[in-house]
Write an enzyme that holds these catalytic residues in place. Structure first.
Site, PDB file in Angstrom:
ATOM      1  CE1 TYR A 144      -9.510   8.123 -14.709  1.00  0.00           C
ATOM      2  CE2 TYR A 144      -7.333   9.026 -15.076  1.00  0.00           C
ATOM      3  CZ  TYR A 144      -8.628   9.185 -14.641  1.00  0.00           C
ATOM      4  OH  TYR A 144      -9.045  10.397 -14.152  1.00  0.00           O
ATOM      5  CB  SER A 189      -3.238   5.017 -16.562  1.00  0.00           C
ATOM      6  OG  SER A 189      -3.320   6.417 -16.685  1.00  0.00           O
ATOM      7  CG  ASN A 194      -9.981  13.156 -10.470  1.00  0.00           C
ATOM      8  OD1 ASN A 194      -9.833  14.352 -10.198  1.00  0.00           O
ATOM      9  ND2 ASN A 194     -10.694  12.356  -9.702  1.00  0.00           N
ATOM     10  CG  ASP A 212      -7.208  10.754  -6.048  1.00  0.00           C
ATOM     11  OD1 ASP A 212      -6.573  11.364  -5.174  1.00  0.00           O
ATOM     12  OD2 ASP A 212      -7.928  11.314  -6.891  1.00  0.00           O
ATOM     13  CG  ASP A 229      -1.745   1.154   1.450  1.00  0.00           C
ATOM     14  OD1 ASP A 229      -1.624   2.123   0.673  1.00  0.00           O
ATOM     15  OD2 ASP A 229      -2.566   1.122   2.383  1.00  0.00           O
ATOM     16  N   GLY A 241      -9.852   4.536  -5.800  1.00  0.00           N
ATOM     17  CA  GLY A 241      -8.564   3.857  -5.968  1.00  0.00           C
ATOM     18  C   GLY A 241      -7.477   4.426  -5.082  1.00  0.00           C
TER      19      GLY A 241
END
Ligand code: ADP
Length: 175
Positions: A125, A121, A29, A39, A15, A37
């Site tokens: 994404y 990503s 984003n 973020d 993590d 996620g």
């Protein structure tokens, strides 16, 4: 551990919010106002200080990077970058490459000696993991040419499969 020019590359499974290093990278984003996620995990673990700073940054374009302090995290800084949303019929590899490159450049400007990346990503994404890992490693290798302060880059993989993929890729690259 792999050594490429002036940078040691380390791969760990875990993590990213738990890492003790100068800068951790957030796969954010464009709003920089939080998301899911990695973020979400960074904002939850780091506390509201990070979001307060993010609000003042006016968002971030894909492939660019912005920096904040790291709130309660052990890291000194969070570098927020925005990777591209994967599109099958459009080559967005340069944007992903830039997300890695510009994150290192910004951390380097802040005298960071160590920086940790998630697999940008490759979650929501949708970027294919193998392709994304090739781009990540290429970006780090290229960055060594202009590097000033960074001594160590850590790729932090959340799943066992991703971790194995990166190990295999790095072993092949270093042959
Ligand atoms: P993106 O929107 O850029 O795809 P995500 O956060 O959805 O970003 O996923 C990026 C990667 O981060 C995925 O491989 C996901 O498994 C991984 N990830 C999610 N949480 C963490 C975490 N706490 N530490 C490290 N990696 C994480």
């Amino acid at each position: 551990m792999f050594k490429y020019n002036n940078i040691t590359i380390e791969i760990i499974k875990g993590d990213i919010t738990k890492l003790e290093c100068d800068a951790i990278v957030n796969a954010a984003n464009k709003t920089l106002l939080g998301g899911g996620g990695v973020d979400g995990a960074i904002h939850r673990a780091g506390g509201s200080k990070i979001l307060e700073e993010c609000r003042k940054l006016g968002g971030c374009q894909t492939g660019e990077a912005k920096i904040t302090t790291a709130g309660r995290l052990k890291a000194k800084y969070v570098v927020h970058t925005v990777g591209p949303v994967y599109k099958k019929n459009e080559d967005r590899s340069e944007l992903l490459y830039n997300a890695y490159y510009n994150s290192m450049k910004l951390a380097d400007e802040y005298n960071a000696k160590s920086i940790a990346f998630p697999a940008i990503s490759t979650g929501v994404y949708g970027y294919p993991k193998s392709e994304a890992s090739d781009i990540a490693v290429k970006s780090v290798k290229d960055y060594t040419k202009i590097n000033k302060n960074i001594e160590k880059v850590t790729f932090v993989l959340f799943s066992e499969d991703d971790y194995r993929l990166y190990c295999t890729k790095l072993e092949n690259y270093m042959k």
